[in-house]
Design a protein around this motif. Sequence first.
Motif, PDB file in Angstrom:
ATOM      1  N   VAL A  26       1.439   0.671 -11.088  1.00  0.00           N
ATOM      2  CA  VAL A  26       1.199   2.026 -11.608  1.00  0.00           C
ATOM      3  C   VAL A  26       0.387   1.977 -12.903  1.00  0.00           C
ATOM      4  CG1 VAL A  26       3.175   3.133 -10.471  1.00  0.00           C
ATOM      5  CG2 VAL A  26       3.397   2.357 -12.827  1.00  0.00           C
ATOM      6  N   ASN A  27       0.557   0.926 -13.672  1.00  0.00           N
ATOM      7  CA  ASN A  27      -0.267   0.800 -14.877  1.00  0.00           C
ATOM      8  C   ASN A  27      -1.743   0.685 -14.527  1.00  0.00           C
ATOM      9  OD1 ASN A  27       1.912   1.017 -16.534  1.00  0.00           O
ATOM     10  ND2 ASN A  27       2.072  -1.168 -16.995  1.00  0.00           N
ATOM     11  N   LYS A  28      -2.029  -0.102 -13.477  1.00  0.00           N
ATOM     12  CA  LYS A  28      -3.423  -0.226 -13.034  1.00  0.00           C
ATOM     13  C   LYS A  28      -3.952   1.115 -12.553  1.00  0.00           C
ATOM     14  CE  LYS A  28      -3.478  -5.050 -11.543  1.00  0.00           C
ATOM     15  NZ  LYS A  28      -3.512  -5.944 -10.383  1.00  0.00           N
ATOM     16  N   LEU A  29      -3.145   1.811 -11.758  1.00  0.00           N
ATOM     17  CA  LEU A  29      -3.599   3.094 -11.210  1.00  0.00           C
ATOM     18  C   LEU A  29      -3.871   4.108 -12.324  1.00  0.00           C
ATOM     19  CD1 LEU A  29      -1.176   3.305  -8.149  1.00  0.00           C
ATOM     20  CD2 LEU A  29      -3.656   3.138  -8.020  1.00  0.00           C
ATOM     21  N   ARG A  30      -3.032   4.069 -13.360  1.00  0.00           N
ATOM     22  CA  ARG A  30      -3.235   4.991 -14.489  1.00  0.00           C
ATOM     23  C   ARG A  30      -4.531   4.677 -15.210  1.00  0.00           C
ATOM     24  NH1 ARG A  30       2.684   5.651 -17.148  1.00  0.00           N
ATOM     25  NH2 ARG A  30       1.467   6.287 -18.932  1.00  0.00           N
ATOM     26  N   ILE A 253     -11.634  15.260  -6.742  1.00  0.00           N
ATOM     27  CA  ILE A 253     -10.501  15.181  -7.671  1.00  0.00           C
ATOM     28  C   ILE A 253      -9.345  14.395  -7.039  1.00  0.00           C
ATOM     29  CG2 ILE A 253      -9.120  17.258  -7.186  1.00  0.00           C
ATOM     30  CD1 ILE A 253      -9.439  17.831 -10.288  1.00  0.00           C
ATOM     31  N   LEU A 254      -9.254  14.438  -5.709  1.00  0.00           N
ATOM     32  CA  LEU A 254      -8.198  13.687  -5.012  1.00  0.00           C
ATOM     33  C   LEU A 254      -8.381  12.184  -5.202  1.00  0.00           C
ATOM     34  CD1 LEU A 254      -5.899  13.257  -2.873  1.00  0.00           C
ATOM     35  CD2 LEU A 254      -7.661  13.417  -1.114  1.00  0.00           C
ATOM     36  N   THR A 255      -9.570  11.684  -4.907  1.00  0.00           N
ATOM     37  CA  THR A 255      -9.762  10.232  -4.957  1.00  0.00           C
ATOM     38  C   THR A 255      -9.731   9.722  -6.397  1.00  0.00           C
ATOM     39  OG1 THR A 255     -12.169  10.480  -4.951  1.00  0.00           O
ATOM     40  CG2 THR A 255     -11.096  10.220  -2.818  1.00  0.00           C
ATOM     41  N   ARG A 256     -10.267  10.515  -7.334  1.00  0.00           N
ATOM     42  CA  ARG A 256     -10.218  10.095  -8.739  1.00  0.00           C
ATOM     43  C   ARG A 256      -8.779  10.072  -9.245  1.00  0.00           C
ATOM     44  NH1 ARG A 256     -15.190  12.640  -8.441  1.00  0.00           N
ATOM     45  NH2 ARG A 256     -16.892  11.603  -9.539  1.00  0.00           N
ATOM     46  N   SER A 257      -8.007  11.081  -8.871  1.00  0.00           N
ATOM     47  CA  SER A 257      -6.616  11.143  -9.341  1.00  0.00           C
ATOM     48  C   SER A 257      -5.770  10.034  -8.723  1.00  0.00           C
ATOM     49  CB  SER A 257      -5.992  12.491  -8.977  1.00  0.00           C
ATOM     50  OG  SER A 257      -6.699  13.537  -9.589  1.00  0.00           O
ATOM     51  N   ALA A 258      -6.089   9.696  -7.468  1.00  0.00           N
ATOM     52  CA  ALA A 258      -5.252   8.744  -6.750  1.00  0.00           C
ATOM     53  C   ALA A 258      -5.514   7.318  -7.204  1.00  0.00           C
ATOM     54  CB  ALA A 258      -5.496   8.878  -5.247  1.00  0.00           C
ATOM     55  N   THR A 259      -6.785   6.898  -7.162  1.00  0.00           N
ATOM     56  CA  THR A 259      -7.096   5.495  -7.422  1.00  0.00           C
ATOM     57  C   THR A 259      -8.250   5.316  -8.393  1.00  0.00           C
ATOM     58  OG1 THR A 259      -8.552   5.508  -5.500  1.00  0.00           O
ATOM     59  CG2 THR A 259      -6.321   4.706  -5.142  1.00  0.00           C
ATOM     60  N   GLY A 260      -8.781   6.423  -8.920  1.00  0.00           N
ATOM     61  CA  GLY A 260      -9.902   6.325  -9.846  1.00  0.00           C
ATOM     62  C   GLY A 260     -11.240   6.123  -9.170  1.00  0.00           C
ATOM     63  N   GLN A 261     -11.281   6.237  -7.836  1.00  0.00           N
ATOM     64  CA  GLN A 261     -12.557   6.089  -7.135  1.00  0.00           C
ATOM     65  C   GLN A 261     -13.299   7.428  -7.128  1.00  0.00           C
ATOM     66  OE1 GLN A 261     -10.263   4.585  -3.507  1.00  0.00           O
ATOM     67  NE2 GLN A 261     -12.298   3.764  -3.139  1.00  0.00           N
ATOM     68  N   PRO A 262     -14.641   7.412  -7.283  1.00  0.00           N
ATOM     69  CA  PRO A 262     -15.373   8.688  -7.173  1.00  0.00           C
ATOM     70  C   PRO A 262     -15.304   9.240  -5.750  1.00  0.00           C
ATOM     71  CG  PRO A 262     -16.903   6.846  -7.423  1.00  0.00           C
ATOM     72  CD  PRO A 262     -15.520   6.294  -7.640  1.00  0.00           C
ATOM     73  N   LEU A 303       8.321  28.887  -6.072  1.00  0.00           N
ATOM     74  CA  LEU A 303       8.444  27.596  -5.373  1.00  0.00           C
ATOM     75  C   LEU A 303       7.226  27.293  -4.511  1.00  0.00           C
ATOM     76  CD1 LEU A 303      12.194  27.868  -4.288  1.00  0.00           C
ATOM     77  CD2 LEU A 303      11.249  26.699  -6.295  1.00  0.00           C
ATOM     78  N   ARG A 304       6.492  28.355  -4.137  1.00  0.00           N
ATOM     79  CA  ARG A 304       5.319  28.228  -3.280  1.00  0.00           C
ATOM     80  C   ARG A 304       4.299  27.225  -3.833  1.00  0.00           C
ATOM     81  NH1 ARG A 304       3.148  33.859  -2.825  1.00  0.00           N
ATOM     82  NH2 ARG A 304       5.070  34.171  -1.658  1.00  0.00           N
ATOM     83  N   ASP A 305       4.215  27.138  -5.160  1.00  0.00           N
ATOM     84  CA  ASP A 305       3.253  26.204  -5.774  1.00  0.00           C
ATOM     85  C   ASP A 305       3.439  24.763  -5.286  1.00  0.00           C
ATOM     86  OD1 ASP A 305       1.967  28.138  -7.190  1.00  0.00           O
ATOM     87  OD2 ASP A 305       3.043  27.791  -9.066  1.00  0.00           O
ATOM     88  N   THR A 306       4.668  24.439  -4.869  1.00  0.00           N
ATOM     89  CA  THR A 306       4.939  23.104  -4.333  1.00  0.00           C
ATOM     90  C   THR A 306       3.973  22.765  -3.195  1.00  0.00           C
ATOM     91  OG1 THR A 306       7.267  23.651  -4.704  1.00  0.00           O
ATOM     92  CG2 THR A 306       6.823  21.640  -3.474  1.00  0.00           C
ATOM     93  N   LEU A 307       3.574  23.791  -2.442  1.00  0.00           N
ATOM     94  CA  LEU A 307       2.749  23.562  -1.249  1.00  0.00           C
ATOM     95  C   LEU A 307       1.275  23.310  -1.578  1.00  0.00           C
ATOM     96  CD1 LEU A 307       4.265  26.326   1.065  1.00  0.00           C
ATOM     97  CD2 LEU A 307       4.808  23.896   1.032  1.00  0.00           C
ATOM     98  N   ASN A 308       0.900  23.444  -2.849  1.00  0.00           N
ATOM     99  CA  ASN A 308      -0.503  23.203  -3.208  1.00  0.00           C
ATOM    100  C   ASN A 308      -0.841  21.721  -3.307  1.00  0.00           C
ATOM    101  OD1 ASN A 308      -0.960  25.919  -3.302  1.00  0.00           O
ATOM    102  ND2 ASN A 308      -0.749  26.101  -5.519  1.00  0.00           N
ATOM    103  N   CYS A 309       0.177  20.880  -3.243  1.00  0.00           N
ATOM    104  CA  CYS A 309       0.004  19.433  -3.450  1.00  0.00           C
ATOM    105  C   CYS A 309      -1.020  18.841  -2.489  1.00  0.00           C
ATOM    106  CB  CYS A 309       1.349  18.729  -3.258  1.00  0.00           C
ATOM    107  SG  CYS A 309       1.250  16.944  -3.382  1.00  0.00           S
ATOM    108  N   ILE A 310      -1.926  18.001  -3.033  1.00  0.00           N
ATOM    109  CA  ILE A 310      -2.906  17.319  -2.174  1.00  0.00           C
ATOM    110  C   ILE A 310      -2.557  15.839  -1.995  1.00  0.00           C
ATOM    111  CG2 ILE A 310      -4.799  18.944  -2.566  1.00  0.00           C
ATOM    112  CD1 ILE A 310      -5.944  16.955  -4.624  1.00  0.00           C
ATOM    113  N   ARG A 311      -1.346  15.454  -2.398  1.00  0.00           N
ATOM    114  CA  ARG A 311      -0.823  14.095  -2.143  1.00  0.00           C
ATOM    115  C   ARG A 311      -1.692  12.982  -2.744  1.00  0.00           C
ATOM    116  NH1 ARG A 311       2.720  17.138  -0.734  1.00  0.00           N
ATOM    117  NH2 ARG A 311       3.739  17.245   1.317  1.00  0.00           N
ATOM    118  N   CYS A 312      -1.992  13.105  -4.034  1.00  0.00           N
ATOM    119  CA  CYS A 312      -2.787  12.064  -4.686  1.00  0.00           C
ATOM    120  C   CYS A 312      -1.898  10.999  -5.306  1.00  0.00           C
ATOM    121  CB  CYS A 312      -3.685  12.686  -5.750  1.00  0.00           C
ATOM    122  SG  CYS A 312      -2.805  13.271  -7.213  1.00  0.00           S
TER     123      CYS A 312
END
Lengths: 472, 215
Positions: A26-30, A253-262, A303-312
Amino acid sequence: MTTKFRTQFAKALAQHEVRNNTESVVNKLRKHRLAAFPDQAEWISMRRHSTAIRANATSKLPQLLEQLETNLQRNGIQVHWADTTEQANQTVLNIMRFHDARFIIKGKSMVSEEMGLNDFLNTHGIECLESDLGELIIQLAAEKPSHMIVPALHKNRKQIARLFHSQFPSIPYTEDISALAQAARRFLRHHFATAPVGLTGVNFMIAETGTLCLVENEGNGRMCSTAPPVHIAVSGIEKVVECLDDVPPLLGILTRSATGQPITTYVNMISSPRKPNEKDGPTAVHLILLDNGRSRIYSDPELRDTLNCIRCGACMNHCPIYKHIGGHAYQTVIPGPIGTILEPQKNGLDSYGELTQASTLCGACQEVCPVSIPIPKIINRLRWEHIRKSSCSTPGAGSGRRKTEAIIWKIWAWNCIHPGAYNRITSVATSMRRLADRILAKISPWTAARAVPRLPDTTLHERLKALKIDNE
Amino acid sequence: MNDARNTILSRLKTASIDQTMPLARNISNSVNWSSNYKVQLFRTQLQSAQAEIYDATDHSWLMTLQHICQAKYLKNILLSPTTSWGEAIIENSTNLPSLKYYDDPVENWKQTLFEGIEAAFTSTYGGIADTGTLILWPDTQEPRMMSLVPPVHIAVIEKSKIYNSFAEALKAQHWNETELPANILLISGPSKSADIEQTLTYGVHGPKELVVIMV
């Protein structure tokens, strides 16, 4: 107080190797994520846009699902709806039986984990094989993923080397990561070529065009959705976006947030089965849309906001709790902060309500969330749902309510609005502080590992009076 | 299952949606780089993802292709005989490895494709500068597995078709006004994984090498 989760958390804290592996990854991913957003102003604008895209899609969810279905069917993709995981599993089984298939090769899919698909199919005599490197490691070890993006992050190369050596005795023992990956490539290649059915998850579904988008680096998702004659995609109903133009910002934003890849190595956009005269691609494509509690979560505006997650997975990588206890301690399909709000809502507060306490409410999860999900606010809301008196839409609401605790808080509240009583009680507590020390040392797990704060010998009111400060 | 559909949709429809967040899709934080800069960025990004990049011209690309095939000791290469690129290759095949054509449905030769083909040559539908990405629209001439199964993927791209961003490419190529192909691919390097200790390794399930010729 010993409960299922507390026991599990204590056990997780004692697993030093897992903790080291988890922390190191997780340190690397951050670090990678941080490097991917060098410009704060750009991050803010990207995030605002992505948040708006997801909020817009969620606000029109039923209409977009109908539009998606119409367009997918027009394109030749068969759409199945499943209210429960049982229905979703049964649909997969029916498709397998229709094609007389006894083997399925799988790309990474958290929804199939949610369905417990592998176990279900196994009991019906169908063999499942995971093809994502991380998922394969987990499957060989007969474990569950401990992270959404890096499922085997709790294992280090030595453990994986031993695992591969025991499962594939013909391959020489190696701790070389590249050699391990090549071993997986050789092992799986034949299965890609011969599997009768492939199954994958979905990252985004585009209502406007009837397109399924899959994001990955290895190529196994492409293999599963391309090489077998039948492709089954499984997705939660919330993964829909309105139009093609919504994909580039979310993808970035998904790939950058997940692994830092463009961008990931592959973005795979599937709009139909093999077309006439085409020479490859599956001849049948199925999409299974799973609800499993999502439409219930949808009924509550907060609670609906929970469903906005893109699983990054960014919330996990930044969570001080996740870092220490690791993904397995949550005992859920989805661990980490998003899991602590999603799983109790899906599976009931009676069995998962305690998970909402696996948070310090530090707010890091919300800060890094690419679609601004107010996770701490929802955690607080669910903590309240867990102990509230009346029932509400979340199953298991009120199950955590304890009479003594409720009475103590009632007395506390009464005391706080009656100054006379308050002064008398605090002054009594102060004068008996040696006794209070001993009580405090016993009643709280907090003090088991920490020094008990000492009550001062005078109350704040008394001290202020002595200093002649009196501004009520 | 129709029951499930109706149950889910009716539950969703009873939810009260009070405010919708305004969504401005045409916000222009989009950049507009010079063509030179786009080509340079495209190259840098792809190279940082371990792809090999060759600069060529309308006249020299065939020689570049020969050079690549020789340097990699390729014994064969899969290509489409009917694209203009493929026709040019067939006319000048003397210094090239054995040419293979994807002219049969995959079912008839899957095993050979998976085990016997060393490389594939494809055209591209465009490129994306800011992420270093090839856009592929596979079709009957260049099926989708060409860019997936052989261990080496050699792709040719016209510099004039490199766009600033994915968002710009969608618009410039009018994706939402055409019938989309069965499968669109964005490819940004050779296959890779970081599933073990978050350490990158290349050539997991897709091509081990991605070679891009820019003309």
